[in-house]
Write a protein that holds these residues in place. Structure first.
Motif, PDB file in Angstrom:
ATOM      1  N   GLU A   1       0.821  -1.213   0.000  1.00 41.12           N
ATOM      2  CA  GLU A   1       0.000   0.000   0.000  1.00 41.12           C
ATOM      3  C   GLU A   1       0.858   1.268   0.000  1.00 41.12           C
ATOM      4  OE1 GLU A   1      -0.526  -2.446   2.189  1.00 41.12           O
ATOM      5  OE2 GLU A   1      -2.660  -2.904   2.367  1.00 41.12           O
TER       6      GLU A   1
ATOM      7  N   VAL B   1       1.423   2.691  -3.391  1.00 45.47           N
ATOM      8  CA  VAL B   1       0.128   3.119  -3.932  1.00 45.47           C
ATOM      9  C   VAL B   1      -0.278   4.450  -3.312  1.00 45.47           C
ATOM     10  CG1 VAL B   1      -2.312   2.552  -4.075  1.00 45.47           C
ATOM     11  CG2 VAL B   1      -0.626   0.769  -4.411  1.00 45.47           C
ATOM     12  N   LEU B   2      -0.073   4.565  -1.998  1.00 44.82           N
ATOM     13  CA  LEU B   2      -0.422   5.832  -1.340  1.00 44.82           C
ATOM     14  C   LEU B   2       0.472   6.969  -1.814  1.00 44.82           C
ATOM     15  CD1 LEU B   2      -1.220   4.558   2.227  1.00 44.82           C
ATOM     16  CD2 LEU B   2      -2.771   5.738   0.705  1.00 44.82           C
TER      17      LEU B   2
ATOM     18  N   LEU C   1      -4.414  13.482   2.789  1.00 44.81           N
ATOM     19  CA  LEU C   1      -4.960  12.258   3.392  1.00 44.81           C
ATOM     20  C   LEU C   1      -3.970  11.112   3.257  1.00 44.81           C
ATOM     21  CD1 LEU C   1      -8.750  11.831   2.623  1.00 44.81           C
ATOM     22  CD2 LEU C   1      -7.614  11.725   4.808  1.00 44.81           C
ATOM     23  N   ALA C   2      -3.371  10.996   2.069  1.00 46.78           N
ATOM     24  CA  ALA C   2      -2.392   9.929   1.879  1.00 46.78           C
ATOM     25  C   ALA C   2      -1.171  10.163   2.776  1.00 46.78           C
ATOM     26  CB  ALA C   2      -1.978   9.860   0.415  1.00 46.78           C
TER      27      ALA C   2
ATOM     28  N   VAL D   1      -1.700   9.007   6.358  1.00 50.05           N
ATOM     29  CA  VAL D   1      -1.633   7.555   6.518  1.00 50.05           C
ATOM     30  C   VAL D   1      -0.188   7.079   6.522  1.00 50.05           C
ATOM     31  CG1 VAL D   1      -2.317   5.363   5.530  1.00 50.05           C
ATOM     32  CG2 VAL D   1      -3.884   7.283   5.443  1.00 50.05           C
TER      33      VAL D   1
ATOM     34  N   ALA E   1       1.859   7.407   9.651  1.00 52.94           N
ATOM     35  CA  ALA E   1       1.645   6.366  10.660  1.00 52.94           C
ATOM     36  C   ALA E   1       1.952   4.991  10.091  1.00 52.94           C
ATOM     37  CB  ALA E   1       0.204   6.419  11.159  1.00 52.94           C
ATOM     38  N   ASN E   2       2.795   4.952   9.031  1.00 56.48           N
ATOM     39  CA  ASN E   2       3.066   3.700   8.335  1.00 56.48           C
ATOM     40  C   ASN E   2       3.597   2.631   9.280  1.00 56.48           C
ATOM     41  OD1 ASN E   2       3.265   2.154   5.918  1.00 56.48           O
ATOM     42  ND2 ASN E   2       5.481   2.433   6.025  1.00 56.48           N
TER      43      ASN E   2
ATOM     44  N   ARG F   1       2.927   1.305  12.189  1.00 56.07           N
ATOM     45  CA  ARG F   1       1.803   1.471  13.107  1.00 56.07           C
ATOM     46  C   ARG F   1       2.037   0.831  14.462  1.00 56.07           C
ATOM     47  NH1 ARG F   1      -2.257  -2.541   9.836  1.00 56.07           N
ATOM     48  NH2 ARG F   1      -1.131  -4.431  10.297  1.00 56.07           N
ATOM     49  N   ASP F   2       3.103   0.055  14.594  1.00 52.83           N
ATOM     50  CA  ASP F   2       3.389  -0.517  15.907  1.00 52.83           C
ATOM     51  C   ASP F   2       4.240   0.404  16.761  1.00 52.83           C
ATOM     52  OD1 ASP F   2       1.961  -2.813  15.416  1.00 52.83           O
ATOM     53  OD2 ASP F   2       3.633  -3.669  14.280  1.00 52.83           O
TER      54      ASP F   2
ATOM     55  N   ILE G   1     -10.410  10.699  -3.365  1.00 50.19           N
ATOM     56  CA  ILE G   1     -10.171  11.037  -1.957  1.00 50.19           C
ATOM     57  C   ILE G   1     -10.808   9.984  -1.053  1.00 50.19           C
ATOM     58  CG2 ILE G   1     -10.651  12.733  -0.163  1.00 50.19           C
ATOM     59  CD1 ILE G   1     -10.477  14.866  -2.316  1.00 50.19           C
TER      60      ILE G   1
ATOM     61  N   VAL H   1      -8.666   6.952  -1.068  1.00 50.55           N
ATOM     62  CA  VAL H   1      -7.491   7.105  -0.200  1.00 50.55           C
ATOM     63  C   VAL H   1      -7.894   6.876   1.252  1.00 50.55           C
ATOM     64  CG1 VAL H   1      -5.769   8.725   0.658  1.00 50.55           C
ATOM     65  CG2 VAL H   1      -6.293   8.663  -1.749  1.00 50.55           C
ATOM     66  N   ALA H   2      -9.039   7.433   1.645  1.00 54.05           N
ATOM     67  CA  ALA H   2      -9.492   7.262   3.029  1.00 54.05           C
ATOM     68  C   ALA H   2      -9.714   5.788   3.337  1.00 54.05           C
ATOM     69  CB  ALA H   2     -10.779   8.056   3.248  1.00 54.05           C
TER      70      ALA H   2
ATOM     71  N   ILE I   1      -8.336   3.121   1.765  1.00 47.20           N
ATOM     72  CA  ILE I   1      -7.041   2.421   1.825  1.00 47.20           C
ATOM     73  C   ILE I   1      -6.368   2.726   3.161  1.00 47.20           C
ATOM     74  CG2 ILE I   1      -4.775   2.187   0.764  1.00 47.20           C
ATOM     75  CD1 ILE I   1      -5.974   3.097  -1.840  1.00 47.20           C
ATOM     76  N   GLY I   2      -6.439   4.000   3.565  1.00 44.28           N
ATOM     77  CA  GLY I   2      -5.798   4.398   4.814  1.00 44.28           C
ATOM     78  C   GLY I   2      -6.355   3.646   5.995  1.00 44.28           C
TER      79      GLY I   2
ATOM     80  N   VAL J   1      -5.040   0.103   5.793  1.00 43.50           N
ATOM     81  CA  VAL J   1      -3.599   0.002   6.070  1.00 43.50           C
ATOM     82  C   VAL J   1      -3.332   0.115   7.565  1.00 43.50           C
ATOM     83  CG1 VAL J   1      -1.415   1.226   5.819  1.00 43.50           C
ATOM     84  CG2 VAL J   1      -2.840   0.842   3.841  1.00 43.50           C
ATOM     85  N   LEU J   2      -4.045   1.027   8.219  1.00 41.79           N
ATOM     86  CA  LEU J   2      -3.716   1.298   9.615  1.00 41.79           C
ATOM     87  C   LEU J   2      -4.337   0.306  10.585  1.00 41.79           C
ATOM     88  CD1 LEU J   2      -3.881   5.169   9.710  1.00 41.79           C
ATOM     89  CD2 LEU J   2      -1.924   3.690   9.473  1.00 41.79           C
TER      90      LEU J   2
ATOM     91  N   ARG K   1      -4.979  -6.352  10.423  1.00 42.01           N
ATOM     92  CA  ARG K   1      -3.851  -7.195  10.801  1.00 42.01           C
ATOM     93  C   ARG K   1      -4.152  -8.619  10.391  1.00 42.01           C
ATOM     94  NH1 ARG K   1      -0.390  -4.615  14.425  1.00 42.01           N
ATOM     95  NH2 ARG K   1      -1.218  -2.540  14.821  1.00 42.01           N
TER      96      ARG K   1
END
Lengths: 475, 201
Positions: A105, A108-109, A138-139, A142, A145-146, A148-149, B154, B157-158, B160-161, B164-165, B168
């Motif tokens: 991702e 892509v982001l 927005l990208a 994200v 915080a890539n 995330r741990d 947009i 993107v939100a 995907i975000g 991604v976050l 798990r």
């Protein structure tokens, strides 16, 4: 109105980025984690393809009722943004793999964020401006915080998101006021309507500029920068410092010059204040920092202040200065981050620049390149950074802004202290343990960046001429 | 009194009453349900003035998405609303005072408000015989197609975000796979073990 597919030709780079982002997302989602390398490679290819398309594309075009415009200014800035995005993506692939943060991702982001930058740079009205800004940001939230741990990375992402949402709100408020008091969202029509400043229009300008200042991290909207730069993974920080700054500065200049040329004396004083404050804070606050990424955050705040000096002049020469400055800043930043990304020992990354001690003895070429970049960032002649500063200060003096120019030169002297301290640590301190050998991509980026910075003064004409042509497009 | 006026007072009355109940009811789930009732009545008011597109949007977006989201949040987060409300009476005088100030300001602003010439005339539908939804659709996919697509990206993107976050992939989770189950043969399913006598397994 019918729109044939061929009429979309001027937007071909954007279409390429959008479609390849979608395709790579599908590829990554269906092929799983093992496709990360392929996605990375193809994303780089897409960025390169977009760069070629921008270069061979039409010189001037307007699409979608003026919401999307291609001109020399936009092409110049798009080339810079694509170089920034491509350079940082190339450097980040290996780094993320070693730190086990590689995910399909991420490229892509980066692609989608770059798409937002292209929309932003081409924006011809306030709606496109906002859309581009949000897509870009927005990208970025994200990928900040890539990792995330890690608490610091998620904190960086959250902080950036909350403050970014606040700045978007201010920008929208300003945009709605400008629309209300001029009756249009189109830059050209706003310029027609805004001949006389009215109270509502001035409020609108102030709020919109506040939102844009946040994106270029100019004082007093800079608070997020050091924490986000420090918390985010290093390649992400490199990305933050390069391409989004170029895009945000491009739209800042375009909005000020295309929509508000007739009320220039109203916003000029805002820019002068922001510029002085950014230069001063960037110089003084960086003195106490030991973390290289945090130092670069303050350095970028300062450099945005220097670039805004050109905008404050409000002349064609000033815009040319901003363009040259952003180009040189981009190259210097990429080179410096190539060094930061390779500050790795066996037991992991280090971020304090004290660890560079004695680099001149352990790896002399890298130390020399980094020293060149530091001298250039400090603005010492005859390096590229000096010429960039020369052009913006010259424009400010010719526009009669003597105080601004004098303060700028003084703060750059203060700023030289911390850049030169890094050179001193590398050359005169007792060597620390050597770093792991540099990977090939950062090595290439550092070599190009260092050589450009060192030899720019020999043959500066092409860049200066391109910047002059780009600046002419706005007048 | 015409039928339209009757419905206006019906919708408006229920909307105001249920809006009051949103803040007055003790149970937060009831509050959200009253909020939904308020939205439905407000969309009824929109239909009365001929803005059927906004009315449908209100139902779809606010009732369908936002209110349901509220409901989930209220039910999933353990917020003790009784505790939050303690001291409600204690602060009532201050609250009422601030409320009165706001009310006075609103009356002053709205009382002196006059519409500019030509503003009321501008609020008519662009072409006669074209409904709101059609009128919006005509410009949304032609003049504003660029913004429409950009907004779509947009949202992408939100999405995907968010994935991604938060997503798990857990190891060692057993999943049902029907093709694998169907393709099981005797050899895969049964394992014949020779058990030596007197030892057991």
């Amino acid at each position: 109105m019918t729109l044939s597919l061929a009429a979309l030709g001027p937007a071909l780079p954007e279409l390429l980025l959008a479609l390849s982002a979608l395709a790579l997302l599908m590829l990554g989602a269906f092929a799983g984690p093992k496709s990360t390398d392929t996605v990375n490679g193809l994303a780089l290819a897409a960025l390169f393809g977009a760069l070629v398309l921008v270069l061979i594309g039409p010189a001037e075009a307007t699409l979608f009722n003026g919401a999307f415009q291609v001109d020399a200014f936009g092409r110049f800035m798009k080339v810079l943004a694509l170089i920034g995005a491509g350079g940082t993506l190339a450097m980040s692939v290996d780094w993320l793999k070693i730190e086990k943060q590689d995910r399909f991702e991420y490229p892509v982001l980066v692609l989608l964020s770059t798409l937002g930058m292209m929309v932003l740079i081409s924006a011809g009205d306030l709606i496109a401006l906002y859309m581009g800004l949000e897509m870009m940001s927005l990208a970025l939230y994200v990928i900040a915080a890539n990792n995330r741990d890690s608490v610091r990375s998620t904190e960086a992402g959250l902080k950036y998101f909350v403050l970014g949402a606040l700045s978007s709100g201010m920008l929208l408020y300003g945009a709605s006021l400008i629309y209300g008091f001029t009756g249009s969202v189109n830059f050209a029509q706003i310029a027609q309507a805004a001949r006389e400043p009215s109270l509502g229009l001035i409020f609108g300008i102030v709020f919109t500029f506040a939102g844009l200042c946040f994106k270029v991290s100019a004082v007093p909207f800079h608070m997020w920068t050091p924490d986000v730069y420090e918390g985010a993974p290093a390649p992400v920080t490199a990305f933050f410092a390069s391409a989004p700054k170029v895009a945000a500065m491009a739209v800042f200049v375009r909005f000020a010059m295309e929509a508000l040329p007739n009320v220039a004396h109203q916003w000029q004083q805002i820019i002068v204040f922001v510029s002085i404050a950014s230069m001063a804070l960037g110089s003084f606050a960086a003195i106490g920092q030991r973390n290289f990424k945090r130092l670069m955050a303050y350095s970028s705040i300062g450099h945005m202040g220097f670039a805004l000096v050109g905008l404050a002049a409000g002349t064609q020469q000033g815009v040319q200065g901003v363009l040259v400055y952003m180009a040189v800043y981009l190259v210097m930043t990429l080179g410096t981050f190539a060094c930061i990304l390779s500050m790795r020992r066996k037991d992991g990354m280090v971020e304090s620049y004290d660890e560079l001690a004695g680099l001149a003895r352990t790896s002399p070429v890298k130390a020399f390149m980094l020293a060149v970049l530091m001298f250039s960032l400090a603005g010492i002649p005859p390096l590229a950074g000096f010429l960039a500063k020369y052009y913006v200060f010259l424009a400010a003096i010719e526009a009669g802004l003597y105080t601004l120019a004098v303060i700028g030169v003084l703060t750059s002297v203060v700023g030289a202290f911390y850049y030169l301290r890094i050179v001193k640590i590398m050359y005169f301190d007792e060597p620390a343990a050597a770093f792991e050998p540099m990977r090939s991509e950062p090595r290439v980026v550092l070599a190009i960046s260092g050589t450009f910075t060192l030899l720019f003064f020999v043959y500066p004409a092409p860049l200066i001429a391109a910047a002059a042509a780009a600046a002419r497009a706005l007048f | 009194m015409s039928l339209a006026a009757l419905f206006f007072y019906l919708f408006a009355g229920v909307a105001v009453a249920s809006a009051f109940m949103v803040i007055a009811s003790r149970n937060p789930v009831h509050s959200v349900l009253f909020l939904i009732l308020t939205f439905v009545n407000a969309s009824g008011l929109f239909i009365l003035i001929g803005a059927e597109y906004i009315a449908m949007l209100l139902i779809v977006v606010y009732v369908g998405a936002v209110a349901v989201l509220f409901l989930f949040v209220v039910m999933m987060l353990d917020v003790d609303f009784v505790e939050l409300r303690q001291g409600f009476l204690q602060y009532l005088p201050v609250g009422v005072l601030i409320g009165m100030v706001f009310l006075a300001e609103l009356v002053l602003v709205v009382g002196s408000w006059t519409f500019g010439a030509g503003v009321t005339g501008a609020v008519t539908s662009a072409a006669p015989g074209v409904s709101n939804a059609v009128a919006i659709g005509r410009v949304l996919y032609t003049d504003y197609v660029y913004f429409f697509q950009a907004a779509g990206f947009i949202l992408l993107v939100a999405m995907i975000g968010a994935i991604v976050l938060t997503l798990r992939h857990k190891e060692n989770v057993k999943r049902q796979s029907i093709p694998v189950q169907n393709a099981r043969t005797k050899a895969m399913a049964i394992d014949v073990v020779k058990v030596p006598s007197g030892k057991g397994l």
